[in-house]
Design a protein around this motif. Sequence first.
Motif, mmCIF file in Angstrom:
data_model
loop_
_atom_site.group_PDB
_atom_site.id
_atom_site.type_symbol
_atom_site.label_atom_id
_atom_site.label_comp_id
_atom_site.label_asym_id
_atom_site.label_seq_id
_atom_site.Cartn_x
_atom_site.Cartn_y
_atom_site.Cartn_z
ATOM 1 N N THR A 99 0.808 -1.233 0.000
ATOM 2 C CA THR A 99 0.000 0.000 0.000
ATOM 3 C C THR A 99 0.837 1.277 0.000
ATOM 4 O OG1 THR A 99 -0.087 0.019 2.413
ATOM 5 C CG2 THR A 99 -1.860 -1.170 1.284
ATOM 6 N N THR A 100 2.159 1.114 -0.152
ATOM 7 C CA THR A 100 3.045 2.286 -0.203
ATOM 8 C C THR A 100 4.011 2.109 -1.369
ATOM 9 O OG1 THR A 100 4.721 1.239 1.182
ATOM 10 C CG2 THR A 100 3.088 2.531 2.329
ATOM 11 N N ARG A 101 4.605 3.211 -1.820
ATOM 12 C CA ARG A 101 5.774 3.098 -2.710
ATOM 13 C C ARG A 101 6.994 3.494 -1.886
ATOM 14 N NH1 ARG A 101 2.088 4.763 -6.923
ATOM 15 N NH2 ARG A 101 2.019 3.057 -8.428
ATOM 16 N N LEU A 102 7.982 2.600 -1.863
ATOM 17 C CA LEU A 102 9.198 2.806 -1.072
ATOM 18 C C LEU A 102 10.402 2.677 -1.993
ATOM 19 C CD1 LEU A 102 8.198 0.501 1.946
ATOM 20 C CD2 LEU A 102 8.244 3.002 1.950
ATOM 21 N N TRP A 103 11.185 3.759 -2.072
ATOM 22 C CA TRP A 103 12.365 3.749 -2.952
ATOM 23 C C TRP A 103 13.641 3.915 -2.121
ATOM 24 C CZ3 TRP A 103 10.817 7.890 -7.224
ATOM 25 C CH2 TRP A 103 9.720 7.403 -7.953
ATOM 26 N N ASP A 104 14.710 3.284 -2.586
ATOM 27 C CA ASP A 104 16.030 3.475 -1.971
ATOM 28 C C ASP A 104 16.400 4.965 -2.086
ATOM 29 O OD1 ASP A 104 18.865 1.731 -1.480
ATOM 30 O OD2 ASP A 104 19.089 3.770 -2.288
ATOM 31 N N VAL A 105 16.807 5.582 -0.979
ATOM 32 C CA VAL A 105 17.091 7.027 -0.998
ATOM 33 C C VAL A 105 18.168 7.407 -2.013
ATOM 34 C CG1 VAL A 105 16.366 7.889 1.266
ATOM 35 C CG2 VAL A 105 18.519 6.732 1.066
ATOM 36 N N ASP A 106 19.119 6.524 -2.259
ATOM 37 C CA ASP A 106 20.209 6.868 -3.178
ATOM 38 C C ASP A 106 19.949 6.406 -4.609
ATOM 39 O OD1 ASP A 106 21.787 8.055 -1.144
ATOM 40 O OD2 ASP A 106 22.306 6.042 -0.443
ATOM 41 N N THR A 107 19.605 5.116 -4.758
ATOM 42 C CA THR A 107 19.491 4.559 -6.115
ATOM 43 C C THR A 107 18.086 4.699 -6.700
ATOM 44 O OG1 THR A 107 18.837 2.382 -5.321
ATOM 45 C CG2 THR A 107 21.203 2.805 -5.490
ATOM 46 N N LEU A 108 17.100 5.009 -5.876
ATOM 47 C CA LEU A 108 15.677 5.080 -6.254
ATOM 48 C C LEU A 108 15.117 3.724 -6.692
ATOM 49 C CD1 LEU A 108 15.426 8.555 -8.095
ATOM 50 C CD2 LEU A 108 15.470 8.063 -5.650
ATOM 51 N N GLU A 109 15.853 2.640 -6.369
ATOM 52 C CA GLU A 109 15.310 1.296 -6.622
ATOM 53 C C GLU A 109 14.058 1.127 -5.761
ATOM 54 O OE1 GLU A 109 16.544 -3.407 -5.951
ATOM 55 O OE2 GLU A 109 17.941 -1.833 -5.374
ATOM 56 N N ASN A 110 13.021 0.445 -6.300
ATOM 57 C CA ASN A 110 11.794 0.325 -5.501
ATOM 58 C C ASN A 110 11.670 -1.031 -4.823
ATOM 59 O OD1 ASN A 110 11.136 -0.597 -8.265
ATOM 60 N ND2 ASN A 110 9.169 -1.037 -7.337
ATOM 61 N N PHE A 111 11.061 -0.993 -3.610
ATOM 62 C CA PHE A 111 10.879 -2.191 -2.774
ATOM 63 C C PHE A 111 9.405 -2.316 -2.409
ATOM 64 C CE2 PHE A 111 15.187 -0.644 -2.046
ATOM 65 C CZ PHE A 111 15.921 -1.794 -2.317
ATOM 66 N N ASP A 112 8.536 -2.395 -3.397
ATOM 67 C CA ASP A 112 7.092 -2.348 -3.129
ATOM 68 C C ASP A 112 6.322 -3.081 -4.222
ATOM 69 O OD1 ASP A 112 6.806 -0.615 -5.406
ATOM 70 O OD2 ASP A 112 7.741 0.934 -4.175
ATOM 71 N N LYS A 113 4.984 -2.968 -4.156
ATOM 72 C CA LYS A 113 4.118 -3.730 -5.057
ATOM 73 C C LYS A 113 4.299 -3.384 -6.538
ATOM 74 C CE LYS A 113 -0.681 -3.978 -5.071
ATOM 75 N NZ LYS A 113 -1.969 -4.279 -4.416
ATOM 76 N N ASP A 114 4.977 -2.278 -6.859
ATOM 77 C CA ASP A 114 5.236 -1.960 -8.274
ATOM 78 C C ASP A 114 6.010 -3.097 -8.959
ATOM 79 O OD1 ASP A 114 3.807 0.330 -8.662
ATOM 80 O OD2 ASP A 114 5.506 1.705 -8.430
ATOM 81 N N ILE A 115 6.805 -3.844 -8.186
ATOM 82 C CA ILE A 115 7.546 -4.980 -8.751
ATOM 83 C C ILE A 115 6.536 -5.994 -9.296
ATOM 84 C CG2 ILE A 115 9.158 -6.882 -8.227
ATOM 85 C CD1 ILE A 115 10.242 -5.089 -5.931
ATOM 86 N N PHE A 116 5.492 -6.247 -8.522
ATOM 87 C CA PHE A 116 4.422 -7.168 -8.939
ATOM 88 C C PHE A 116 3.599 -6.562 -10.082
ATOM 89 C CE2 PHE A 116 -0.072 -8.492 -8.370
ATOM 90 C CZ PHE A 116 0.071 -9.828 -8.678
#
Length: 250
Positions: free
Chosen positions: A200-217
């Motif tokens: 239910t959130t979008r979470l990105w790495d502060v430096d690389t902006l890689e995402n760790f959230d449902k956008d992967i799915f």
Amino acid sequence: MSEINKELIYAGKAKDVYKTDKDDEVLIKFRDDITALDGGKKETLSKKGALNAVISSKLFEILVEAGVRTQYVDLVAPAQMLTKSLKMIPLEVICRNIAAGSLLRKYPFEEKQELNPPIISFDYKNDEYHDPMLNDSIILALGIATQETLDEIREMTLKINETLSKFLKEHGLLLVDFKLEYGLDNEGNLVLGDEISPDTTRLWDVDTLENFDKDIFRKGEEGVVEAYKTVVDLILTDEEKEKFYVNQIE
Ligand code: UDP
């Protein structure tokens, strides 16, 4: 994982709600089901529910410490959260700090554009009507909430955004956007409910902006559960992992 021997009150897309022995408490079971595209894309990802329950519990604890009223009581077993019972308001309250997702599809924002002040918007939680965006007039006309409640929702959402953005940034994550759901307790107080997780959130790495959230799915990529596990590793201490049964998640 332990079976729940209680009466099921409600089954949502990714969580089940059960009765407890107390009238004012319910047990929420976080399931491994994951959906996207208005329910059109579905999968079951082992450990996903338990990881989301851990992340939600930790973030609710941060909010409670900051003085936000939440329905969270305790994580009582893997994927099983004990909560205060609420009369839920059928709104998805969305708060955005960086332009992503549907905002880019619907409006001419630039990708990754910073949104300061944050944007707060409301979707109607209603599958039949496909969660349309609402404004205050429509919310009042449909009798979904009063103006006073809406004003309080905005104020609480901004406080939650500030609190969680700060906490997550300290742990290497940018809080890009998120969805909240609120309800009213027995005394009529506005209380934060539902979950706050990478579903239910979008979470990105502060430096690389890689995402760790449902956008992967949503994008059909691999590594959803691994990304959620990374969030757990980033935001929980070893002691908290012990308390939230992280070593028991199989
Ligand atoms: N969101 C959610 N449930 C919904 C719609 C949105 O949890 O039914 C979350 C979503 O994960 C994101 C934020 O709200 O963190 C904003 O979502 P957006 O409107 O960009 O939705 P998208 O269509 O991209 O899922």
